[in-house]
Design an enzyme around this catalytic site. Structure first.
Site, PDB file in Angstrom:
ATOM      1  N   SER A  25       0.867  -1.174   0.000  1.00 52.74           N
ATOM      2  CA  SER A  25       0.000   0.000   0.000  1.00 52.74           C
ATOM      3  C   SER A  25       0.904   1.225   0.000  1.00 52.74           C
ATOM      4  CB  SER A  25      -0.937  -0.008   1.217  1.00 52.74           C
ATOM      5  OG  SER A  25      -0.206  -0.207   2.405  1.00 52.74           O
ATOM      6  N   GLU A  27       1.303   5.452   0.828  1.00 56.00           N
ATOM      7  CA  GLU A  27       0.753   6.606   1.543  1.00 56.00           C
ATOM      8  C   GLU A  27       1.194   7.900   0.861  1.00 56.00           C
ATOM      9  OE1 GLU A  27       0.745   6.442   5.885  1.00 56.00           O
ATOM     10  OE2 GLU A  27       1.480   8.513   5.906  1.00 56.00           O
ATOM     11  N   PHE A 229      12.114  13.770  10.988  1.00 53.91           N
ATOM     12  CA  PHE A 229      10.859  13.050  11.256  1.00 53.91           C
ATOM     13  C   PHE A 229      11.067  12.066  12.407  1.00 53.91           C
ATOM     14  CE2 PHE A 229       9.655  13.020   6.452  1.00 53.91           C
ATOM     15  CZ  PHE A 229       9.086  14.276   6.562  1.00 53.91           C
ATOM     16  N   HIS A 279       3.689  -1.192   3.789  1.00 52.22           N
ATOM     17  CA  HIS A 279       3.055   0.119   3.614  1.00 52.22           C
ATOM     18  C   HIS A 279       4.191   1.113   3.358  1.00 52.22           C
ATOM     19  CE1 HIS A 279      -0.036   3.188   4.117  1.00 52.22           C
ATOM     20  NE2 HIS A 279       0.749   3.847   4.964  1.00 52.22           N
TER      21      HIS A 279
HETATM   22  C1  LIG Z   1       0.731   4.797   9.755  1.00 48.80           C
HETATM   23  C2  LIG Z   1       0.613   6.159  10.391  1.00 48.80           C
HETATM   24  C3  LIG Z   1      -0.151   7.144   9.779  1.00 48.80           C
HETATM   25  C4  LIG Z   1      -0.285   8.412  10.352  1.00 48.80           C
HETATM   26  N1  LIG Z   1      -1.044   9.356   9.704  1.00 48.80           N
HETATM   27  C5  LIG Z   1      -1.228  10.577  10.275  1.00 48.80           C
HETATM   28  C6  LIG Z   1      -2.065  11.562   9.648  1.00 48.80           C
HETATM   29  O1  LIG Z   1      -2.622  11.348   8.576  1.00 48.80           O
HETATM   30  N2  LIG Z   1      -2.215  12.757  10.275  1.00 48.80           N
HETATM   31  C7  LIG Z   1      -1.621  13.037  11.489  1.00 48.80           C
HETATM   32  O2  LIG Z   1      -1.821  14.147  12.013  1.00 48.80           O
HETATM   33  N3  LIG Z   1      -0.819  12.120  12.104  1.00 48.80           N
HETATM   34  C8  LIG Z   1      -0.617  10.902  11.525  1.00 48.80           C
HETATM   35  N4  LIG Z   1       0.184   9.966  12.160  1.00 48.80           N
HETATM   36  C9  LIG Z   1       0.839  10.328  13.427  1.00 48.80           C
HETATM   37  C10 LIG Z   1      -0.078  10.143  14.648  1.00 48.80           C
HETATM   38  O3  LIG Z   1      -1.196  10.989  14.576  1.00 48.80           O
HETATM   39  C11 LIG Z   1       0.737  10.474  15.884  1.00 48.80           C
HETATM   40  O4  LIG Z   1       1.734   9.507  16.081  1.00 48.80           O
HETATM   41  C12 LIG Z   1      -0.056  10.705  17.154  1.00 48.80           C
HETATM   42  O5  LIG Z   1       0.772  11.300  18.135  1.00 48.80           O
HETATM   43  C13 LIG Z   1      -0.642   9.439  17.779  1.00 48.80           C
HETATM   44  O6  LIG Z   1      -1.696   8.970  17.052  1.00 48.80           O
HETATM   45  P1  LIG Z   1      -2.241   7.469  17.336  1.00 48.80           P
HETATM   46  O7  LIG Z   1      -3.411   7.267  16.478  1.00 48.80           O
HETATM   47  O8  LIG Z   1      -1.139   6.502  17.254  1.00 48.80           O
HETATM   48  O9  LIG Z   1      -2.691   7.648  18.855  1.00 48.80           O
HETATM   49  P2  LIG Z   1      -3.165   6.642  19.984  1.00 48.80           P
HETATM   50  O10 LIG Z   1      -3.121   5.251  19.520  1.00 48.80           O
HETATM   51  O11 LIG Z   1      -4.441   7.168  20.541  1.00 48.80           O
HETATM   52  O12 LIG Z   1      -2.075   6.908  21.078  1.00 48.80           O
HETATM   53  C14 LIG Z   1      -0.691   6.787  20.773  1.00 48.80           C
HETATM   54  C15 LIG Z   1       0.056   6.423  22.043  1.00 48.80           C
HETATM   55  O13 LIG Z   1      -0.006   7.463  22.984  1.00 48.80           O
HETATM   56  C16 LIG Z   1      -0.273   6.936  24.258  1.00 48.80           C
HETATM   57  N5  LIG Z   1      -1.472   7.544  24.805  1.00 48.80           N
HETATM   58  C17 LIG Z   1      -2.558   7.960  24.141  1.00 48.80           C
HETATM   59  N6  LIG Z   1      -3.482   8.456  24.969  1.00 48.80           N
HETATM   60  C18 LIG Z   1      -2.931   8.343  26.195  1.00 48.80           C
HETATM   61  C19 LIG Z   1      -3.365   8.685  27.478  1.00 48.80           C
HETATM   62  N7  LIG Z   1      -4.550   9.252  27.682  1.00 48.80           N
HETATM   63  N8  LIG Z   1      -2.538   8.440  28.526  1.00 48.80           N
HETATM   64  C20 LIG Z   1      -1.319   7.873  28.329  1.00 48.80           C
HETATM   65  N9  LIG Z   1      -0.849   7.533  27.125  1.00 48.80           N
HETATM   66  C21 LIG Z   1      -1.639   7.757  26.084  1.00 48.80           C
HETATM   67  C22 LIG Z   1      -0.565   5.488  24.138  1.00 48.80           C
HETATM   68  O14 LIG Z   1       0.359   4.686  24.807  1.00 48.80           O
HETATM   69  C23 LIG Z   1      -0.543   5.212  22.663  1.00 48.80           C
HETATM   70  O15 LIG Z   1       0.195   4.091  22.324  1.00 48.80           O
HETATM   71  C24 LIG Z   1       0.358   8.699  11.591  1.00 48.80           C
HETATM   72  C25 LIG Z   1       1.154   7.711  12.212  1.00 48.80           C
HETATM   73  C26 LIG Z   1       1.297   6.464  11.619  1.00 48.80           C
HETATM   74  C27 LIG Z   1       2.168   5.431  12.284  1.00 48.80           C
END
Ligand SMILES: Cc1cc2nc3c(=O)[nH]c(=O)nc-3n(C[C@H](O)[C@H](O)[C@H](O)COP(=O)(O)OP(=O)(O)OC[C@H]3O[C@@H](n4cnc5c(N)ncnc54)[C@H](O)[C@@H]3O)c2cc1C
Length: 307
Positions: A25, A27, A229, A279
């Site tokens: 895939s 991105e 990054f 990916h």
């Molecule tokens: C494949 C991929 C695609 C991405 N695409 C984008 C994008 O399109 N746009 C963008 O803005 N960013 C993107 N990101 C970056 C991502 O948004 C950031 O890494 C963000 O900081 C965390 O998002 P997440 O969905 O992993 O969060 P989550 O899974 O909600 O949390 C990430 C980590 O933070 C910790 N955490 C979360 N909440 C808490 C809490 N309340 N207390 C303690 N610890 C906590 C957890 O341990 C968790 O593992 C991408 C990252 C990846 C790997």
């Protein structure tokens, strides 16, 4: 003599009878200017014939690219035979706002969302606070999407743990919560040492998480940028990688050859160790990704080329 030299055993996965099927895939990020838009579309058109499982389009920090993400995804649907996946974050939006975006994607024909928490609008590394009335984190968002739409939901995973996580266990707990909420695939943050990925995979499987954990591959188009990054997202940059790009700041042609060699070495080792799905963080550039996919045995699909 049929075995390629230097440990590159590409013959193992060249498409054909008995070969393991490689799936990829790609991105992309939504373009800001007309020139970037043209680069993006040149790249999409070059990579499309490789028949990726899906192509995903990122959602800018703080929802800043909401319209551009949507427009790019819609154009992919309208002008290509590709399956788009729209990234979506929880940042700076209420649940109602986000639910409306999900509905709009569904109405446009999008069937795959990459659900993310996103980073604080104040910048990566600042403490994250959910928007009042917004989704709390990615797991909460996954649940919200699954409640309001019949779409596939992918999420992020972190072989070196997310910088906000106090420990790898806490990080894997969050991945488990995303899976419990309905995520069916995770794509990893990029990494350069494959052992990090396999160690993480062992821990994820030991925790009972069975969804595919697809390695995210960043071909290093620009070492300084990639290191920037990596610092922001908590990925390590091994010394050997820095050494390979050392002295090449003013030599883009050699940098590109080195980048291809580094990425080739990484994906070939992953395939040798059983990985079949990748990916690619394309950075909207096709050349390196196309070459690596070629090495993986992928060949342009004539029907897609003609389309
Ligand atoms: C494949 C991929 C695609 C991405 N695409 C984008 C994008 O399109 N746009 C963008 O803005 N960013 C993107 N990101 C970056 C991502 O948004 C950031 O890494 C963000 O900081 C965390 O998002 P997440 O969905 O992993 O969060 P989550 O899974 O909600 O949390 C990430 C980590 O933070 C910790 N955490 C979360 N909440 C808490 C809490 N309340 N207390 C303690 N610890 C906590 C957890 O341990 C968790 O593992 C991408 C990252 C990846 C790997």
């Amino acid at each position: 003599m049929t075995t390629p030299p230097n440990n590159i055993r590409a013959s193992r996965f060249v498409a054909g009878a008995g070969a393991r099927r490689i799936r990829v895939s790609f991105e992309f990020f939504p373009p800001k200017t007309a020139e970037m838009e043209s680069t993006l579309w040149d790249s999409i058109n070059r990579l499309a014939p490789l028949a990726p499982s899906f192509v995903s389009v990122t959602y800018g920090a703080g929802g800043s690219t909401r319209e551009r993400t949507h427009a790019t995804v819609k154009r992919i649907l309208a002008e290509t035979g590709l399956t788009p996946a729209a990234h979506l974050t929880c940042v700076a939006a209420t649940r109602d706002d986000i639910d409306a975006v999900v509905r709009a994607y569904c109405e446009a024909g999008v069937r795959h969302i990459v659900a993310l928490r996103g980073d604080p609008p104040t910048g990566v590394g600042e403490p994250y606070a959910p928007h009042p009335g917004g989704y709390l984190n990615a797991a909460d968002l996954v649940a919200g999407i699954r409640r309001s739409a019949d779409v596939e939901v992918s999420v992020a995973a972190y072989p070196e743990k997310h910088p906000d996580s106090p420990s790898v266990e806490a990080d894997i707990d969050m991945l488990a919560a995303k899976v419990d909420a309905g995520a069916t695939r995770a794509m990893t943050q990029f990494f350069f040492e494959n052992d990090l990925y396999f160690r993480y995979l062992d821990r994820v499987r030991a925790r009972g998480i069975a969804i595919p954990i697809v390695p995210g591959i960043l071909p290093v188009q620009n070492f300084k940028q990639a290191r920037g990054f990596a610092v922001r997202c908590g990925a390590s940059v091994p010394d050997w990688l820095a050494e390979r790009f050392d002295g090449l700041d003013d030599d883009p042609a050699t940098r590109k050859l080195i980048a291809a060699a580094v990425a080739a070495e990484q994906v070939v080792d992953l395939v040798d160790r059983g990985v079949t799905d990748f990916h690619f963080y394309t950075m909207n550039r096709a050349d390196l990704v196309f070459a690596i996919c070629h090495l993986l045995g992928l060949r342009p699909d004539a029907k897609r080329e003609a389309a």
